[in-house]
Design a protein around this motif. Structure first.
Motif, PDB file in Angstrom:
ATOM      1  N   LEU A 153      45.909  44.684  47.701  1.00 20.47           N
ATOM      2  CA  LEU A 153      44.873  45.670  47.407  1.00 20.47           C
ATOM      3  C   LEU A 153      45.364  46.990  47.951  1.00 20.47           C
ATOM      4  CD1 LEU A 153      41.980  46.485  46.586  1.00 20.47           C
ATOM      5  CD2 LEU A 153      41.251  45.832  48.863  1.00 20.47           C
ATOM      6  N   GLY A 155      44.810  51.354  47.863  1.00 20.74           N
ATOM      7  CA  GLY A 155      43.998  52.484  47.423  1.00 20.74           C
ATOM      8  C   GLY A 155      44.863  53.501  46.700  1.00 20.74           C
ATOM      9  N   ILE A 164      36.340  50.192  49.836  1.00 18.98           N
ATOM     10  CA  ILE A 164      36.189  49.535  48.528  1.00 18.98           C
ATOM     11  C   ILE A 164      35.174  48.415  48.653  1.00 18.98           C
ATOM     12  CG2 ILE A 164      37.382  48.195  46.767  1.00 18.98           C
ATOM     13  CD1 ILE A 164      39.899  49.747  47.528  1.00 18.98           C
ATOM     14  N   ASP A 168      33.309  46.326  43.420  1.00 19.19           N
ATOM     15  CA  ASP A 168      34.423  46.994  42.740  1.00 19.19           C
ATOM     16  C   ASP A 168      35.584  46.038  42.525  1.00 19.19           C
ATOM     17  OD1 ASP A 168      32.868  49.192  42.917  1.00 19.19           O
ATOM     18  OD2 ASP A 168      33.930  50.048  44.652  1.00 19.19           O
ATOM     19  N   ILE A 169      35.851  45.261  43.562  1.00 21.35           N
ATOM     20  CA  ILE A 169      36.964  44.305  43.438  1.00 21.35           C
ATOM     21  C   ILE A 169      36.643  43.295  42.350  1.00 21.35           C
ATOM     22  CG2 ILE A 169      38.290  42.536  44.638  1.00 21.35           C
ATOM     23  CD1 ILE A 169      37.836  44.013  47.213  1.00 21.35           C
ATOM     24  N   ALA A 172      37.267  44.675  39.057  1.00 19.75           N
ATOM     25  CA  ALA A 172      38.661  44.975  38.740  1.00 19.75           C
ATOM     26  C   ALA A 172      39.501  43.730  38.459  1.00 19.75           C
ATOM     27  CB  ALA A 172      39.283  45.763  39.886  1.00 19.75           C
ATOM     28  N   VAL A 173      39.141  42.583  39.044  1.00 21.80           N
ATOM     29  CA  VAL A 173      40.020  41.419  38.918  1.00 21.80           C
ATOM     30  C   VAL A 173      39.646  40.589  37.692  1.00 21.80           C
ATOM     31  CG1 VAL A 173      40.498  41.312  41.367  1.00 21.80           C
ATOM     32  CG2 VAL A 173      38.584  40.024  40.437  1.00 21.80           C
ATOM     33  N   LEU A 467      35.979  38.147  48.435  1.00 24.97           N
ATOM     34  CA  LEU A 467      37.342  38.231  47.903  1.00 24.97           C
ATOM     35  C   LEU A 467      38.181  39.089  48.846  1.00 24.97           C
ATOM     36  CD1 LEU A 467      36.809  38.770  44.102  1.00 24.97           C
ATOM     37  CD2 LEU A 467      36.897  36.677  45.411  1.00 24.97           C
TER      38      LEU A 467
ATOM     39  N   MET B   1      42.446  52.523  42.755  1.00 21.71           N
ATOM     40  CA  MET B   1      42.517  51.222  43.414  1.00 21.71           C
ATOM     41  C   MET B   1      43.398  50.280  42.586  1.00 21.71           C
ATOM     42  SD  MET B   1      39.426  48.615  44.268  1.00 21.71           S
ATOM     43  CE  MET B   1      39.074  48.242  42.562  1.00 21.71           C
ATOM     44  N   LYS B   2      44.270  49.670  43.302  1.00 20.98           N
ATOM     45  CA  LYS B   2      45.115  48.666  42.632  1.00 20.98           C
ATOM     46  C   LYS B   2      44.856  47.342  43.293  1.00 20.98           C
ATOM     47  CE  LYS B   2      49.327  50.515  40.776  1.00 20.98           C
ATOM     48  NZ  LYS B   2      50.721  50.797  41.085  1.00 20.98           N
ATOM     49  N   VAL B   3      44.569  46.343  42.526  1.00 23.05           N
ATOM     50  CA  VAL B   3      44.240  45.062  43.144  1.00 23.05           C
ATOM     51  C   VAL B   3      44.854  43.926  42.335  1.00 23.05           C
ATOM     52  CG1 VAL B   3      42.033  44.902  41.934  1.00 23.05           C
ATOM     53  CG2 VAL B   3      42.348  43.639  44.051  1.00 23.05           C
ATOM     54  N   LYS B   4      45.331  42.962  43.085  1.00 22.41           N
ATOM     55  CA  LYS B   4      45.787  41.727  42.432  1.00 22.41           C
ATOM     56  C   LYS B   4      45.314  40.561  43.273  1.00 22.41           C
ATOM     57  CE  LYS B   4      49.241  38.556  41.630  1.00 22.41           C
ATOM     58  NZ  LYS B   4      50.113  37.804  42.470  1.00 22.41           N
ATOM     59  N   MET B   5      44.631  39.642  42.660  1.00 11.44           N
ATOM     60  CA  MET B   5      44.170  38.455  43.384  1.00 11.44           C
ATOM     61  C   MET B   5      45.069  37.298  43.022  1.00 11.44           C
ATOM     62  SD  MET B   5      41.146  38.319  45.138  1.00 11.44           S
ATOM     63  CE  MET B   5      40.254  36.876  44.637  1.00 11.44           C
TER      64      MET B   5
END
Lengths: 607, 445
Positions: A153, A155, A164, A168-169, A172-173, A467, B1-5
């Motif tokens: 994650l 920014g 965040i 939001d997460i 985004a996922v 998460l 925001m950059k996210v990877k799960m």
């Protein structure tokens, strides 16, 4: 970026050209290792990727294995060799492994000297070491084959990841990951404790007012739900998801996954905390009466009950690296226990007030503690037990948990803070939280889900599954903990695990001690043997000159030869002792003098 | 925001159909495999226990002789064939796969003292108490023919042993002297003698084929070179040596089975001290034979047991005994190095596994790899006291067990006496003699 020349298509080198003129072929990861700037642009301040330019913090301890395998020697070996046909191997020598990967797998400390031994034994030891090194080098090379990448994650420029929100997460996922975030609204029976099974598939939750449930949280399938009509203090899965232990008001109970009560263990009464040691099949229970009791769940016997002599025990954690139990006490100490010893292995004074929570990371290197003095501290568990970093929190953390990749979560009132470090084997830096989340109730239980980027939080309003990208180990081992295992595989694993159940007596601070040479016992045995025999059978015999040819073997010459050898030996001894002395002096000199000595030094009191 | 799960596709981890094998992804990260050493230790302990559980070495007993079995011989070409000579002059040829006697010959009057096969496997030689050397065909007589030896040599004295050359048509017998014979002639090519005592056995060196060793009842071991007329050298020990056996891999090493309960491995280049003294038997050692690998040998003893020794260890790694087995007179290690045969007083030949817990038959690759892994673990943890105790434990018959205790006490008493003598005499006057040098009286060249 330079591309490697193809082995088949390249033109054979001209005769006059020197092999040194050719540019050394490079592998793509070598390129990365030399120039960190050339990597992908998402290298920012707080990434979780173990960056190739990773540095240890200056105050941090030195890693146990300093040596970098494949150093100078490997570089010499990698000179391209010319064959008869003139073709060259573009990648001569063994494939190099990444340095940080190699360090992770390295098991042998080359800085430690081998014990003194006879030549034959010594060569055997050296061969064993070489083999072990080879094995770890191969394992490091196989790192390349791992399929999954850890999550992260980041920014945008200047954006604080702590700000965040979970929503939001979730937006985004991908859908599958978004489904891992959920809230269970269980206001009626709260506050909740929770526990994930070792594969990370199953979740057991126990509400303080008697609500006990177990579910497959990935598919959201409920396995059982009961009300035990009694206060539930703690809940813990045993070796598999089929059994779990519940610490109830009076006694300890064991249920199966259908909610059927299998055992009521009355010898463990008023239990406050539970920990399960999976490789020893021991359930460690800390009780209000001040006893730490180890129950062997494979045979149903109590192994030992240790009296900690520190009053009510309510803070407990296990060290997953060596199965030592850490107990936090109201006088600010943390004591380390093993079932083999009646006394604690170590006692660490951590806080001024009482200890509220303890957690140990998966490599067994760092311990996080929080106390009534509102401090959160990280300790180094290798050797000296010194604090590495500390931070004061406004309210103080009541619950702590480490993730598989070294993230630290703390429950502060109704807020969960998560701190991250620089990759897997480094301590979390406490300056800036990585993520925060506010819950609908006070935190009562925290655990990171193994092999999923999820933090489970039990609070007074129910259960929240948060998460946390980058928390979990992405690549599981199918023979150890396989989240996708079938029933047959689980059964097979259970039999194997039971067969190699480690005896409780083997729990100690260093689990690798069993493979080391026991020099103390050996020397003791040798001493006893010398006493029994009346002489030392391994002692070097005094020099006896051999009789020589006719005429040259007079008594005088024999004595002379004998004396010569004796003198030589004496000289060697003197030289050795001199060298030792010189080295000692050098070391003393090399010690940092620090500030220049001053006349006022005489007033410094030395305790 | 950059996210990877972390998001795994279950299709990559679960098998597609039930006919596939399960997918097992591996990650060798040490933090995922904690307690590596303690778990290996437990595995090693389990492997050691299982080894003892599966240790069932006895395979078969071949009965049919009407008197004690005095000598055994291996067939050089066929693994299944073995020859034995008994104390009533009878020679039997056995088929080991069928565990049956395929031929019986009344070869001599009185004992069959020695038996040996020719290197090509077409014929064999026997010597007996009736002062004769006889050569027999390996195949039985045709229909209507009589069972007769190919050649018979009538000597002047009793022959007590025989051995055939490994390459040439020559053989050696012993008795009053060592005789070297050409197969075509009825008188010895040469006779060698050193002292006037009866020689009990003679053995050719399998590598340096002109060398041979013999042992005589005047306590000495004599080495000869066939090309010379006189013996090379001899070593005199404390007590009589019953037989010797050459190491098939190292030309200069041989092992002697002695009457003083010990076996001595000598390097023939330096006879003044044996390379190793092997001591575990509690009665006279009667026979010894090397495994074809040259790493181990088996010894037969008057104490009704046979033991297997590694060449470089002074203690045996294995002891075999049964209730019915009496004094073991002869022993042989088969050419595939998997089995051991022993002939004993009570008229039986017994077949044993050389490795007691080995599984016979074809192993699957998984069995093989599990076996290898266990072997390595056992080797790694062999010095740990629990593992060592289990691996060393052997059940012994009461007679042997009590004799071991008795001899331990005697040895301790001797040692104590010597220590006291050393303590109360002038320093250096009672020298420390190592166990290896104690038993050699003299070396004569």
């Amino acid at each position: 970026m330079e591309t490697a020349p193809k082995p088949g298509g390249s033109v054979p080198p001209k005769k006059g050209r020197l092999p040194a003129m050719r540019k050394k072929p490079r592998r793509y990861w070598e390129e990365e290792a030399t120039s960190p700037a050339a990597g992908p642009p998402r290298k920012k301040t707080r990434t979780l990727e173990p960056g190739p330019t990773r540095r240890k913090s200056a105050n941090g301890p030195k890693p146990r294995n300093q040596r970098k395998p494949g150093g100078r020697k490997a570089a010499q070996r990698r000179k391209p060799e010319q064959t008869l046909s003139g073709a060259q191997d573009p990648f001569p020598g063994p494939a190099p492994a990444r340095v940080d990967a190699a360090r992770k797998f390295c098991r042998i400390d080359r800085s430690e000297k081998l014990p003194r031994a006879k030549r034959k034994t010594r060569s055997k030891l050296e061969a064993a070491e070489a083999q072990e090194e080879e094995a770890s080098a191969r394992a490091a090379r196989s790192e390349l084959l791992l399929a999954e990448e850890p999550g992260f994650l980041e920014g945008e420029d200047g954006e604080d990841t702590a700000k965040i929100l979970q929503t939001d997460i979730v937006e985004a996922v991908d859908i599958a990951s978004a489904a891992k975030h959920f809230d269970l609204n269980l206001r009626q029976f709260g506050p909740y404790r929770l526990n994930y099974s070792r594969t990370g598939r199953h979740l057991a939750l126990g509400g303080h007012r008697g609500h006990v449930a177990a579910l497959d949280w990935v598919t959201k399938k409920l396995m059982c739900e009961i009300n035990v009509m009694e206060a539930v203090r703690d809940i813990q899965f045993l070796h598999s998801e089929a059994l779990f232990a519940v610490a109830q008001n009076r006694w300890l109970y064991i249920y199966d996954n259908q909610g059927i009560e299998l055992h009521c263990i009355r010898r463990c009464d008023r239990v406050t905390q539970l920990e399960f040691l999976p490789f020893h099949f021991l359930l460690a229970t800390a009780s209000e009466t001040g006893f730490l009791t180890y129950l062997d769940v494979s045979v149903g016997k109590i192994v030992t009950a240790l009296n900690a002599r520190a009053g009510r025990l309510s803070v407990m954690a296990q060290n997953p690296y060596n199965a030592v139990i850490h107990l936090g006490h109201s006088n600010g100490t943390v004591s380390l226990w093993s079932p083999a010893m009646k006394e604690p292995l170590a006692k660490i004074l951590c806080h001024r007030g009482g200890v509220r929570a303890v957690a140990v990371d998966s490599t067994g290197t760092y311990m996080a503690t929080s106390g009534l003095d509102h401090q959160l501290k990280i300790f180094d568990l290798r050797g000296t037990f010194q604090p590495l970093s500390a931070r004061t929190l406004p309210q103080g953390a009541g619950h702590l948990a480490f993730s598989q990749r070294g993230l630290l979560a703390a429950g502060v009132g109704d807020v969960v803070n998560i701190w991250a470090g620089q990759g897997k084997a480094s301590p979390p830096s406490l300056e800036q939280p990585y993520l925060t989340h506010r819950l609908s109730g006070h935190v009562h239980g925290l655990q990171f889900c193994p092999f999923e980027d999820v933090l489970g939080v039990g609070h007074s309003g129910g259960i929240t599954s948060m998460l946390v990208p980058g928390a979990a180990e992405p690549n599981f081992d199918g023979l150890e903990n396989n989240p996708y295992r079938s029933r047959k595989q689980r059964q097979e694993w259970e039999v194997k695990a039971l067969l190699e159940k480690v005896p409780a007596e083997l729990i100690c601070l260093d689990p690798r001690a069993l493979a080391q040479v026991d020099v103390v016992t050996l020397e003791q045995q040798k001493k006893e043997r010398i006493e029994r025999l009346g002489y030392d059978p391994d002692a070097k015999a005094a020099f006896q000159p051999k009789p020589k040819q006719k005429g040259r073997s007079s008594t005088a010459s024999l004595v002379k030869r004998k004396k010569k050898v004796m003198d030589q030996e004496h000289r060697d001894k003197v030289r050795q002792s001199l060298e030792q002395k010189q080295q000692q002096q050098k070391q003393e000199k090399a010690k940092p003098t620090g500030v220049r000595p001053s006349a006022l030094d005489r007033f410094i009191q030395v305790y | 925001m950059k996210v990877k799960m972390l998001s795994r596709n279950p299709d990559n981890y679960v098998r597609e159909t039930k006919l596939d094998i399960q997918r097992v992804p591996r990650n060798y990260d040490p933090t995922l495999h904690p307690f590596e050493v303690p778990r290996e230790y437990v595995r090693a302990l389990n492997a050691t226990k299982l080894e003892r559980v599966f240790a069932k070495p006895f395979l078969a007993s071949l009965d049919g002789h009407r008197d004690g079995v005095n000598c055994l011989a291996k067939h050089p070409k066929s693994l299944a064939t073995v020859l034995s000579g008994a104390c009533d002059g009878e020679v039997k040829i056995w088929n080991l796969t069928e565990r049956k006697c395929i031929r019986t010959i009344q070869a001599h009057e009185g004992f069959v003292r020695g038996i040996c096969t020719r290197f090509c496997g077409t014929s064999f030689f026997t010597v007996g108490d009736d002062k004769t050397v006889k050569q027999w065909k390996m195949n039985g007589p045709g229909y209507g023919e009589e069972e007769e030896p190919l050649h018979t040599i009538l000597g002047k004295t009793v022959y007590t042993g025989i051995d055939h050359h490994w390459k040439d048509p020559a053989f050696a017998t012993c008795g009053q002297q060592v005789d070297i014979w050409d197969e075509q002639r009825t008188s010895p090519v040469s006779s060698m003698n050193w002292g006037f005592d009866s020689i009990s056995s003679v053995k050719f060196n399998p590598i340096e084929t002109f060398l041979l060793g013999s042992c005589a009842s005047d306590r000495n071991i004599v080495l000869y070179d066939m090309r010379q007329a006189t013996p090379l050298k001899k070593v005199i020990l404390d007590m009589r040596t019953n037989t010797i056996c050459w190491n098939p891999m190292e030309a200069f090493i041989f092992t002697a089975a002695n009457e003083d309960y010990n076996l001595y491995t000598f390097d023939m280049r330096a006879l003044d001290a044996p390379v190793m003294v092997h001591m575990d038997h509690v009665s006279a050692v009667l026979d010894v034979d090397y495994s074809p690998t040259g790493k181990e040998f088996v010894s037969a003893s008057f104490d009704k047991s046979i033991r297997i020794f590694p060449v470089d260890k002074s203690q045996s790694r294995e002891v075999y005994h049964t209730k019915r087995m009496q004094h073991v007179i002869c022993v042989k290690w088969t050419s595939d190095s998997k089995y051991i045969m022993c002939g004993s007083d009570e008229m039986n030949i017994r077949l044993w596994k050389a490795n007691a817990s080995e599984k016979l038959g074809v192993l699957t690759s998984r069995e093989k790899s599990a076996n290898d892994y266990n072997q390595k673990l056992k080797e790694k943890f062999q010095h740990h006291p629990h593992v060592k105790r289990i691996a060393r434990h052997r059940h012994l018959p009461k007679s042997i067990y009590s004799q071991i205790q008795e001899q331990r006490i005697m040895k301790e008493a001797r040692r104590r006496k010597e220590m006291n003598r050393r303590k109360h005499s002038k320093p250096g006057s009672v020298p420390i003699v190592s166990e290896r040098k104690k038993h050699v009286v003299a070396v004569v060249k």
